[in-house]
Write a protein that holds these residues in place. Structure first.
Motif, PDB file in Angstrom:
ATOM      1  N   HIS A   1       0.845  -1.191   0.000  1.00  0.00           N
ATOM      2  CA  HIS A   1       0.000   0.000   0.000  1.00  0.00           C
ATOM      3  C   HIS A   1       0.880   1.240   0.000  1.00  0.00           C
ATOM      4  N   GLY A   2       0.588   2.164  -0.889  1.00  0.00           N
ATOM      5  CA  GLY A   2       1.308   3.415  -0.885  1.00  0.00           C
ATOM      6  C   GLY A   2       2.594   3.408  -1.683  1.00  0.00           C
ATOM      7  N   GLN A   3       2.856   2.384  -2.466  1.00  0.00           N
ATOM      8  CA  GLN A   3       4.078   2.347  -3.263  1.00  0.00           C
ATOM      9  C   GLN A   3       3.722   2.435  -4.731  1.00  0.00           C
ATOM     10  N   ASN A   4       4.545   3.178  -5.512  1.00  0.00           N
ATOM     11  CA  ASN A   4       4.277   3.240  -6.931  1.00  0.00           C
ATOM     12  C   ASN A   4       5.025   2.122  -7.646  1.00  0.00           C
ATOM     13  N   GLY A   5       4.851   2.004  -8.930  1.00  0.00           N
ATOM     14  CA  GLY A   5       5.407   0.887  -9.649  1.00  0.00           C
ATOM     15  C   GLY A   5       6.825   1.068 -10.132  1.00  0.00           C
ATOM     16  N   GLU A   6       7.424   2.240  -9.931  1.00  0.00           N
ATOM     17  CA  GLU A   6       8.745   2.501 -10.471  1.00  0.00           C
ATOM     18  C   GLU A   6       9.860   2.324  -9.469  1.00  0.00           C
ATOM     19  N   ASN A   7       9.596   2.654  -8.228  1.00  0.00           N
ATOM     20  CA  ASN A   7      10.622   2.589  -7.201  1.00  0.00           C
ATOM     21  C   ASN A   7       9.939   2.362  -5.861  1.00  0.00           C
ATOM     22  N   GLY A   8      10.667   2.597  -4.791  1.00  0.00           N
ATOM     23  CA  GLY A   8      10.091   2.337  -3.476  1.00  0.00           C
ATOM     24  C   GLY A   8       9.528   3.554  -2.788  1.00  0.00           C
ATOM     25  N   GLN A   9       9.137   4.592  -3.552  1.00  0.00           N
ATOM     26  CA  GLN A   9       8.623   5.800  -2.904  1.00  0.00           C
ATOM     27  C   GLN A   9       7.242   5.563  -2.308  1.00  0.00           C
ATOM     28  N   TRP A  10       7.128   5.906  -1.052  1.00  0.00           N
ATOM     29  CA  TRP A  10       5.856   5.762  -0.343  1.00  0.00           C
ATOM     30  C   TRP A  10       4.895   6.844  -0.836  1.00  0.00           C
ATOM     31  N   TYR A  11       3.726   6.409  -1.306  1.00  0.00           N
ATOM     32  CA  TYR A  11       2.765   7.358  -1.872  1.00  0.00           C
ATOM     33  C   TYR A  11       1.349   6.843  -1.603  1.00  0.00           C
ATOM     34  N   PRO A  12       0.699   7.307  -0.534  1.00  0.00           N
ATOM     35  CA  PRO A  12      -0.650   6.860  -0.200  1.00  0.00           C
ATOM     36  C   PRO A  12      -1.657   7.198  -1.288  1.00  0.00           C
ATOM     37  N   PRO A  13      -2.532   6.281  -1.675  1.00  0.00           N
ATOM     38  CA  PRO A  13      -3.489   6.526  -2.753  1.00  0.00           C
ATOM     39  C   PRO A  13      -4.510   7.612  -2.439  1.00  0.00           C
ATOM     40  N   GLU A  14      -4.652   7.951  -1.160  1.00  0.00           N
ATOM     41  CA  GLU A  14      -5.633   8.986  -0.808  1.00  0.00           C
ATOM     42  C   GLU A  14      -5.079  10.403  -0.974  1.00  0.00           C
ATOM     43  N   TRP A  15      -3.810  10.540  -1.255  1.00  0.00           N
ATOM     44  CA  TRP A  15      -3.224  11.879  -1.355  1.00  0.00           C
ATOM     45  C   TRP A  15      -3.884  12.774  -2.405  1.00  0.00           C
ATOM     46  N   PRO A  16      -4.123  12.320  -3.638  1.00  0.00           N
ATOM     47  CA  PRO A  16      -4.730  13.228  -4.631  1.00  0.00           C
ATOM     48  C   PRO A  16      -6.038  13.852  -4.141  1.00  0.00           C
ATOM     49  N   ASP A  17      -6.905  13.048  -3.540  1.00  0.00           N
ATOM     50  CA  ASP A  17      -8.166  13.584  -3.041  1.00  0.00           C
ATOM     51  C   ASP A  17      -7.924  14.609  -1.936  1.00  0.00           C
ATOM     52  N   ARG A  18      -6.957  14.326  -1.073  1.00  0.00           N
ATOM     53  CA  ARG A  18      -6.675  15.240   0.035  1.00  0.00           C
ATOM     54  C   ARG A  18      -6.065  16.542  -0.488  1.00  0.00           C
ATOM     55  N   ILE A  19      -5.225  16.428  -1.507  1.00  0.00           N
ATOM     56  CA  ILE A  19      -4.613  17.622  -2.087  1.00  0.00           C
ATOM     57  C   ILE A  19      -5.686  18.506  -2.726  1.00  0.00           C
ATOM     58  N   ARG A  20      -6.594  17.882  -3.464  1.00  0.00           N
ATOM     59  CA  ARG A  20      -7.678  18.646  -4.099  1.00  0.00           C
ATOM     60  C   ARG A  20      -8.569  19.303  -3.047  1.00  0.00           C
ATOM     61  N   ALA A  21      -8.811  18.588  -1.956  1.00  0.00           N
ATOM     62  CA  ALA A  21      -9.649  19.137  -0.892  1.00  0.00           C
ATOM     63  C   ALA A  21      -8.958  20.334  -0.236  1.00  0.00           C
ATOM     64  N   LEU A  22      -7.638  20.240  -0.063  1.00  0.00           N
ATOM     65  CA  LEU A  22      -6.900  21.349   0.533  1.00  0.00           C
ATOM     66  C   LEU A  22      -6.946  22.560  -0.395  1.00  0.00           C
ATOM     67  N   ALA A  23      -6.758  22.321  -1.702  1.00  0.00           N
ATOM     68  CA  ALA A  23      -6.782  23.407  -2.675  1.00  0.00           C
ATOM     69  C   ALA A  23      -8.150  24.078  -2.736  1.00  0.00           C
ATOM     70  N   ALA A  24      -9.211  23.306  -2.495  1.00  0.00           N
ATOM     71  CA  ALA A  24     -10.571  23.830  -2.559  1.00  0.00           C
ATOM     72  C   ALA A  24     -11.018  24.465  -1.245  1.00  0.00           C
ATOM     73  N   GLY A  25     -10.142  24.458  -0.251  1.00  0.00           N
ATOM     74  CA  GLY A  25     -10.495  25.034   1.035  1.00  0.00           C
ATOM     75  C   GLY A  25     -11.382  24.138   1.870  1.00  0.00           C
ATOM     76  N   GLU A  26     -11.465  22.850   1.491  1.00  0.00           N
ATOM     77  CA  GLU A  26     -12.316  21.911   2.217  1.00  0.00           C
ATOM     78  C   GLU A  26     -11.540  21.137   3.285  1.00  0.00           C
ATOM     79  N   LEU A  27     -10.238  21.402   3.359  1.00  0.00           N
ATOM     80  CA  LEU A  27      -9.385  20.689   4.300  1.00  0.00           C
ATOM     81  C   LEU A  27      -8.509  21.704   5.016  1.00  0.00           C
ATOM     82  N   THR A  28      -8.459  21.632   6.332  1.00  0.00           N
ATOM     83  CA  THR A  28      -7.636  22.540   7.119  1.00  0.00           C
ATOM     84  C   THR A  28      -6.371  21.827   7.573  1.00  0.00           C
ATOM     85  N   ALA A  29      -5.230  22.409   7.278  1.00  0.00           N
ATOM     86  CA  ALA A  29      -3.962  21.787   7.656  1.00  0.00           C
ATOM     87  C   ALA A  29      -3.805  21.788   9.170  1.00  0.00           C
TER      88      ALA A  29
END
Length: 349
Positions: free
Chosen positions: A3-31
């Motif tokens: 979970h959280g790894q891409n197919g090219e290397n061992g970088q940890w990348y949670p699949p929920e990040w894109p949704d969270r990033i969009r929510a932050l950009a839209a002002g729907e998420l408070t840091a």
């Protein structure tokens, strides 16, 4: 694939990040405000070169499960209590760490020493300003360690009880990473480097890790590049820099040259809806997420190209790193599991 790894290397990348990033950009998420933390890259010299001590987080952990990390964790509010101190003054530490006062500097350094003892059984302290304990085994030591973990005992009380001086001169500040604003658990983490004291041995004393390993930084980085070892950006970044030094002494001597400017991931939303996630100064971790491709990842470069990053600094958590595969390297010791053949192997909480 973990979970959280891409197919090219061992970088940890949670699949929920894109949704969270969009929510932050839209002002729907408070840091959330990041919690201060410290992690230690514990080194030792061998006939095969310098090795670094790492822990693998249990796969069952909700955050960065299966990732390799350095011993570390959050600052305890009691870490700022007065302690017997050796090494650079608190004023010098505050300046080096970039914090506002001496109490904050002490708390960060104390957290680094305390967490290393709690998670690896290694204690950077001695009876005098120029000595260090050479044995932390035995039931009495374990009872004190467990009391520290359970927060029944403060680190200041622990040192006073044993008549010990904290050896801040055995640590070198190395890097500082801040968890991205879109993460629900955030840390402002300082990375330190230290050499394993003569006579002491590491062990897996962490309830959050299922194994420990000593590994050469270049082997760990090679495992990451092949997609065999899961790590967050801060971890692999610091490993890449450690590869430059042939001994623990060399690394410690170079600590003062390292840049402690905080690394904080940046997310931008293009006009076409494409997300661009980047870490300033660390181009290898840049990700492009196409419109509608929630959870998909595309890297701008080979995860393996030279370029530091570490883990406080991961795009995600203080001090974590991880592996999708078997850890182990030629000459490695202290592993809770069998060592693999020569080759690649193997945050705060």
């Amino acid at each position: 694939m973990p979970h959280g790894q891409n197919g090219e290397n061992g970088q940890w990348y949670p699949p929920e990040w894109p949704d969270r990033i969009r929510a932050l950009a839209a002002g729907e998420l408070t840091a959330v405000t990041p919690r201060r933390a410290a992690t230690v890259m514990l080194l030792k010299d061998t006939a095969d070169g310098v090795f670094v001590h790492m822990l693998r987080r249990r796969a069952s952990m909700a955050f960065a499960g299966g990732a390799y990390v350095y011993p570390g964790g959050g600052v305890d509010e009691r870490d700022s209590r007065p302690v017997r101190w050796a090494g650079p003054s608190l004023a010098l530490w505050a300046e080096r760490l970039g914090v506002e006062d001496e109490a904050s500097a002490q708390a960060i350094v104390c957290a680094a020493v305390r967490e290393t003892y709690e998670e690896a059984g290694v204690l950077l302290a001695g009876e005098t300003a120029d000595s260090v304990v050479d044995d932390t085994t035995g039931d009495d030591w374990e009872a004190d360690r467990a009391a520290l973990v359970d927060r029944e005992l403060s680190f200041a009380e622990f040192l006073d009880r044993r008549g010990l001086v904290l050896r801040s001169d055995l640590l070198g500040a190395w890097a500082r990473w801040i968890t991205p604003e879109f993460e629900p658990r955030r840390f402002d983490t300082w990375f330190f480097v230290a050499a394993l004291p003569v006579g002491q041995r590491t062990r897996n004393a962490s309830t959050e890790a299922d194994r420990t390993v000593w590994i050469r930084p270049e082997d760990a980085a090679a495992g990451y590049d092949k997609g065999e070892l899961l790590m967050m950006p801060p971890t692999i970044a610091t490993l890449r820099v450690l590869q430059r030094y042939g001994t623990a002494t060399d690394a410690l001597a170079a600590a003062g040259e390292q840049d402690l400017t905080p690394v904080l991931a940046q997310a931008a939303l293009g006009e076409d809806g494409t997300l661009v996630l980047s870490w300033p100064g660390h181009a290898e971790f840049t990700k492009h997420v196409p419109t509608g491709a929630v959870g998909s990842v595309g890297s701008t470069g080979q995860a393996g190209s030279a370029g530091p990053t570490g883990s406080a600094g991961q795009a995600g958590a203080a001090g974590s790193t991880g592996s999708a595969g078997q850890a182990g390297a030629a000459g490695s010791t202290g592993s809770t599991g069998p060592a693999a053949p020569a080759g690649p192997e193997g945050g705060p909480r």
